[in-house]
Design a protein around this motif. Structure first.
Motif, mmCIF file in Angstrom:
data_model
loop_
_atom_site.group_PDB
_atom_site.id
_atom_site.type_symbol
_atom_site.label_atom_id
_atom_site.label_comp_id
_atom_site.label_asym_id
_atom_site.label_seq_id
_atom_site.Cartn_x
_atom_site.Cartn_y
_atom_site.Cartn_z
ATOM 1 N N LYS A 8 16.525 42.840 31.468
ATOM 2 C CA LYS A 8 16.810 42.667 32.900
ATOM 3 C C LYS A 8 18.056 41.227 32.012
ATOM 4 O O LYS A 8 17.830 41.037 31.137
ATOM 5 N N SER A 10 19.998 37.950 33.940
ATOM 6 C CA SER A 10 20.144 36.788 34.853
ATOM 7 C C SER A 10 21.353 35.824 34.559
ATOM 8 O O SER A 10 22.042 35.683 34.045
ATOM 9 N N LYS A 15 21.940 32.619 46.813
ATOM 10 C CA LYS A 15 21.702 33.910 47.554
ATOM 11 C C LYS A 15 21.911 33.016 49.218
ATOM 12 O O LYS A 15 21.722 32.013 49.219
ATOM 13 N N ASP A 22 22.763 40.614 51.898
ATOM 14 C CA ASP A 22 22.378 39.467 50.434
ATOM 15 C C ASP A 22 23.386 39.301 50.346
ATOM 16 O O ASP A 22 24.325 40.478 50.114
ATOM 17 N N TYR A 24 25.402 37.075 47.424
ATOM 18 C CA TYR A 24 24.537 36.096 45.789
ATOM 19 C C TYR A 24 26.211 35.841 45.496
ATOM 20 O O TYR A 24 27.466 36.401 45.301
ATOM 21 N N ASP A 81 20.060 47.613 42.472
ATOM 22 C CA ASP A 81 19.110 46.135 42.763
ATOM 23 C C ASP A 81 19.733 44.792 42.059
ATOM 24 O O ASP A 81 19.763 45.211 41.332
ATOM 25 N N GLN A 83 17.582 40.796 42.145
ATOM 26 C CA GLN A 83 16.058 39.855 41.982
ATOM 27 C C GLN A 83 16.815 38.927 42.383
ATOM 28 O O GLN A 83 17.385 38.044 41.468
ATOM 29 N N TYR A 84 16.426 37.854 43.483
ATOM 30 C CA TYR A 84 16.311 36.966 43.266
ATOM 31 C C TYR A 84 15.503 36.001 43.282
ATOM 32 O O TYR A 84 14.929 35.803 43.437
ATOM 33 N N ASN A 85 15.401 34.877 41.896
ATOM 34 C CA ASN A 85 13.647 33.898 41.843
ATOM 35 C C ASN A 85 14.979 33.130 42.923
ATOM 36 O O ASN A 85 16.174 31.613 41.596
ATOM 37 N N ASP A 92 18.699 38.120 39.099
ATOM 38 C CA ASP A 92 18.650 38.841 37.971
ATOM 39 C C ASP A 92 19.209 40.751 38.634
ATOM 40 O O ASP A 92 18.084 40.922 39.236
#
Length: 361
Positions: A8, A10, A15, A22, A24, A81, A83-85, A92
């Motif tokens: 991964k 980052s 977002k 979605d 970003y 895909d 992924q948002y932290n 990510d």
């Protein structure tokens, strides 16, 4: 940017959403663009290489001249895909993720070309000081960042629509408005400065938003005509191939051109902007005058160049004047105007007419 478990990667970002998709926003360093961005022909236009070179030159000139340079955000889509932290505000993605460019392929390619150009200059440089200077520029350039907007959940048809909406629906400002907001070109800067501060131009009024002026308008010219006229005065042409006007020479030329423009419009008819009466208020005439001024001020050995400018006050600038006959145009009785066959013909016609009429004095 950090790599986690070599799988991964980052990016710091945020977002949001647009119409249920979605979205970003992040910043990508210039030297990482090639690793992640790709252009797919089915959702992009063909690359315009001259445009890429122009943008690359704009980027490198910004570094060389230490002036403000701006590149707008690149817009991409991601089919993989994301992924948002929320806690860390990181985006990510898998390290193999490829982002499809929908808007900004020329900016992206120009950045890569600018980096490659500097690297080539470093390799070819034999002077240590020069090489060290180029390396500093390269480090600075590679660590610059560009904003990136990432859309997700969009298929190929959606990407094509996104390209259309971003590129074809945006309104393009006309030339005079664009020049009014552009300070990257020294001639634009000079034109704006003189339009705002020169005594005679303030009296005659410069149009800064339109590209054309109606016959009954009392403004002397549009901003783009002033810009070109100044270029003719300094260089004798519509392009400054030798970069005579630059940051180092700007103040000197500004002061000289301020004096020249004041002298010029002091000796021309007070109502010079009356287009029904005189040929003065046309782009061709004003640029032709600029070309003539370059000749008598910079090319001829005239000690009294002020006197040469004053001679322009002896010219009959009316449409019916015989001065213009045989110089790229003709008098149209139905319009009560002298009309040139084209802008280039008018510029050269006015230049030749003035040169021949005034050499007799």
């Amino acid at each position: 940017m950090s790599v986690a478990n070599s799988i991964k990667i980052s990016f710091k970002g945020s977002k949001g959403s647009q119409f249920g998709k979605d979205t970003y926003v992040t910043m990508i360093p210039f030297n990482k663009l090639e690793s992640f961005f790709k252009v797919f022909p089915e959702v992009q236009r063909k690359l315009n290489k001259p445009r890429v070179k122009s943008i690359a030159k704009y980027i490198l000139d910004g570094i060389d001249k230490k002036r403000m340079t701006f590149l707008s955000a690149i817009t991409v889509t991601c089919k993989d895909d994301i992924q948002y932290n929320e806690e860390l505000s990181t985006i990510d993605v898998d390290i193999s993720t490829i982002f499809s460019i929908n808007d900004g392929q020329h900016r992206s390619e120009a950045i890569k070309l600018a980096i490659a150009t500097l690297k080539g200059n470093i390799e070819n440089s034999s002077n240590k000081n020069e090489k060290d200077r180029l390396i500093e520029k390269l480090i600075l350039l590679e660590n610059m960042t560009i904003p990136v907007v990432i859309f997700t959940g969009i298929d190929q048809k959606g990407e094509q629509q996104l390209f259309h909406d971003l590129n074809l629906l945006a309104g393009k400002p006309n030339k005079s408005i664009a020049l009014n907001f552009d300070s990257s070109d020294q001639y634009n800067r000079l034109a704006k400065d003189l339009a705002k501060n020169n005594e005679q131009l303030l009296r005659l009024n410069i149009e800064t938003e339109k590209t054309q002026i109606r016959s009954n308008n009392n403004q002397i010219m549009v901003l783009s005509t002033l810009r070109n006229m100044l270029c003719y005065i300094i260089t004798g042409a519509n392009k400054d191939k030798e970069s005579k006007l630059n940051m180092e020479t700007y103040n000197e030329f500004h002061n000289t051109l301020d004096e020249i423009i004041n002298l010029l419009f002091e000796v021309l008819p007070e109502d010079a902007s009356n287009r029904e009466k005189y040929i003065i208020g046309t782009a061709a005439t004003l640029q032709g005058i600029g070309k003539y001024l370059n000749e008598v001020i910079y090319n001829q050995n005239n000690i009294d160049w002020i006197g040469e400018i004053k001679k322009l006050g002896t010219i009959d600038w009316s449409h019916r004047s015989s001065v213009w006959e045989g110089y790229g145009g003709s008098y149209i009785p139905e319009k009560n105007k002298f009309v040139f066959t084209g802008t280039s013909a008018g510029i050269n016609g006015v230049y030749e007419a003035l040169k021949n009429a005034l050499k007799k004095q």
